[in-house]
Scaffold this active site. Structure first.
Site, PDB file in Angstrom:
ATOM      1  N   ALA B  52       0.805  -1.140  -0.022  1.00 36.35           N
ATOM      2  CA  ALA B  52      -0.064   0.102  -0.037  1.00 36.35           C
ATOM      3  C   ALA B  52       0.936   1.328   0.006  1.00 36.35           C
ATOM      4  O   ALA B  52       1.961   1.148   0.530  1.00 36.35           O
ATOM      5  CB  ALA B  52      -0.832  -0.063   1.202  1.00 36.35           C
ATOM      6  N   THR B  53       0.418   2.423  -0.799  1.00 38.47           N
ATOM      7  CA  THR B  53       1.338   3.344  -0.923  1.00 38.47           C
ATOM      8  C   THR B  53       0.919   4.691  -0.161  1.00 38.47           C
ATOM      9  O   THR B  53       1.107   4.621   1.082  1.00 38.47           O
ATOM     10  CB  THR B  53       1.632   3.767  -2.387  1.00 38.47           C
ATOM     11  OG1 THR B  53       0.410   3.539  -3.091  1.00 38.47           O
ATOM     12  CG2 THR B  53       2.477   2.508  -3.076  1.00 38.47           C
ATOM     13  N   THR B  54       0.795   5.743  -0.896  1.00 37.12           N
ATOM     14  CA  THR B  54       0.800   7.089  -0.378  1.00 37.12           C
ATOM     15  C   THR B  54      -0.185   7.556   0.660  1.00 37.12           C
ATOM     16  O   THR B  54      -1.519   7.506   0.082  1.00 37.12           O
ATOM     17  CB  THR B  54       1.126   8.319  -1.290  1.00 37.12           C
ATOM     18  OG1 THR B  54       2.127   7.454  -2.150  1.00 37.12           O
ATOM     19  CG2 THR B  54       1.590   9.407  -0.516  1.00 37.12           C
TER      20      THR B  54
END
Lengths: 251, 278
Positions: B52-54
């Site tokens: 999962a990123t930003t």
């Protein structure tokens, strides 16, 4: 060597039951009843911090009478059990019946195996989609479990309270009328006369049928004052109706 | 469910007094349900799960705003375009996660329950600092798996009901994998695109922003992150996917209406079409 006296199992169980019953009967009463708006709990409780009515899960409430430390222990266990089940399966997989059964087993085991039984009587209530779907379980100190038909009473005067509730209970009554009925039951002192109950000795909570997710809500402070005054006026109008029905002079 | 001592009774862990923490209870009753308690074979395992990123979060005049893009990646492969990574932790706080997606979402679920469990047992909720510290403790339990490549880093923030005045009520906390808690002054971002998101916020952020304005610059920061980081997803009009944006204010936590976020994103894309560098 000390002499071992024989005591029959019947005698032991009878003594334990009598011990528990005697102590529970000293407790103040709690009423739970299902109505159109949800499941209503009303308890006579002078403390505003040590509650008798609690939330177990989204649609499930808990009420108790008896020794505080013992029912607090059971309540905590219930919250843990419900949360563990909801966490490992799904929130909708937590139901009142399985909690009630686990309580019954625990109370039963404590009653038969330990020298002192728990001096408590508890209620596990689940609110359903309609008042007829509500579940009310009453559990006694020996692990007996009773599936009650829409209303229940616990505590010292439970039997008298049951009478009042049986007469007045209506699944489709709104919250105010059910609260009025609970008040009538709780203020009945057994000799036919009524005690005056004020908001500061009452603990009220409801599992709201229409509320999504966590449905348990305490009714306290101003909300309780408001509910109390509308319930009192409904009780008064109710009793004056009865008087006119019975051909009394009225006021 | 059988008990120690005699059958039929609930196990002792259920009846023990003294803890109001669900995860502490789990260590006794069902340790296998805690993410940090599962034995992993030695080695690095970062590639087995989606990332999962930003996430970005900033303070506004009324509280805080938190937003997250919708992408999860596995190496150069986009494993999800519609993942949600920002959640309400309870009635007044928000949590966003970056890192190993599966463990992150499990951690959020456990954390939400942790707060609810405390509330039910104690009859009152934890303070905002208490909630942040509790989250740090839970992260510490994951340190072992974090070192093996399954790290999760949350971003936490909320409305502090004990704050002296409204301007100090919105608070944001960042964490590291060892369980360090750092309170942020104005804004913060986590995840692979966080460097770009933070640079964007740095230029746009002002103290005392209205919530609407804060939502706008949060969406813009994610746009800038997606511009330069391949693991961050930008607004996706073809699939109608836009960032998840939530707010925590005196009224509690709330998800900003998806249509409103879509509108904000569309306006942003239109303005960037004219001015590519904002």
């Amino acid at each position: 060597m000390a002499m071992q006296f024989y005591t029959s199992p019947e005698q032991i169980m009878r003594d334990r039951a009598e011990y528990a019953r005697k102590n529970i009967s000293r407790g103040r009463n709690v009423v739970a009843l299902s109505c159109a708006d949800g499941v209503l709990f009303v308890a006579e409780n002078v403390s505003s911090a040590l509650h008798k009515l609690y939330e177990l899960y989204d649609r499930i409430g808990f009420a108790a009478v008896g020794r505080y430390n013992e029912f607090e222990n059971l309540r905590t266990a219930g919250v843990r059990m419900a949360d563990l089940r909801g966490y490992s399966y799904d929130r909708r997989d937590v139901n009142a019946a399985s909690l009630a059964k686990a309580y019954a087993q625990t109370l039963g085991a404590i009653f038969s195996e330990q020298t002192k039984p728990f001096e408590v009587e508890i209620c596990v209530a689940g609110v359903g989609t309609s008042p007829q779907d509500d579940e009310l379980y009453r559990l006694t100190f020996d692990g007996s479990i009773n599936d009650e038909p829409g209303y229940l009473a616990m505590g010292g005067q439970a039997d008298q309270l049951f009478g009042v509730l049986e007469e007045g209970h209506d699944f489709d009554a709104p919250l105010v009328d059910s609260f009025a009925l609970a008040l009538r039951a709780l203020s009945n002192d057994g000799n036919g006369s009524q005690r005056e109950l004020t908001t500061d000795v009452l603990e009220v909570a409801v599992l709201e049928r229409s509320r999504p997710g966590r449905s348990f809500r305490r009714i306290q402070g101003l909300a309780l004052e408001t509910l109390m005054s509308s319930a009192e006026s409904s009780n008064e109008s109710g009793s004056s109706d009865e008087e006119s029905d019975s051909g009394g002079s009225g006021s | 469910m059988t008990g120690e001592g005699f059958p039929g009774k609930l196990p002792n862990a259920f009846m023990t007094a003294g803890t109001s923490s669900f995860s502490e209870f789990l260590t006794q009753a069902a340790p296998e349900l805690l993410p940090g308690r599962r034995p992993l074979p030695p080695g690095e395992h970062a590639e087995i799960s989606a990332h999962a990123t930003t996430i970005v979060s900033l303070k506004s005049a009324e509280g805080i705003v938190m937003a997250g893009d919708r992408r999860a990646t596995m190496g150069n492969y986009i494993s999800s375009r519609d993942i949600e990574k920002v959640f309400a932790a309870d009635g007044y706080s928000l949590i966003g996660i970056a890192g190993t997606a599966g463990i992150g979402i499990e951690l959020v679920k456990l954390y939400q329950l942790e707060l609810e469990h405390y509330e039910k047992i104690e009859g009152s909720s934890l303070t905002l600092d208490g909630k942040a510290n509790r989250l740090a403790t839970m992260l510490r339990g994951n340190l072992g798996i974090a070192l093996q490549g399954l790290a999760v880093v949350p971003l936490f923030g909320g409305f502090d009901n004990d704050a002296e005045d409204l301007s100090r009520a919105g608070r944001i906390f960042s964490f590291d994998v060892v369980g360090g808690v750092y309170e942020e002054r104005d804004f913060d971002s986590i995840g692979s695109g966080s460097i770009f998101a933070k640079s964007s916020l740095k230029k746009r952020y002002r103290r005392g922003l209205e919530t609407d304005e804060a939502v706008k610059i949060a969406v813009e920061a994610l746009y800038d992150a997606a511009d330069d980081d391949s693991a961050t997803g930008g607004p996706d009009p073809t699939r109608d996917l836009y960032p998840v944006v939530m707010t925590a204010t005196a009224e509690g936590t709330e998800r900003v209406d998806e249509e409103r976020v879509a509108e904000t994103a569309r306006e942003l894309v239109a303005s960037r079409s004219e001015q590519p560098y904002g």
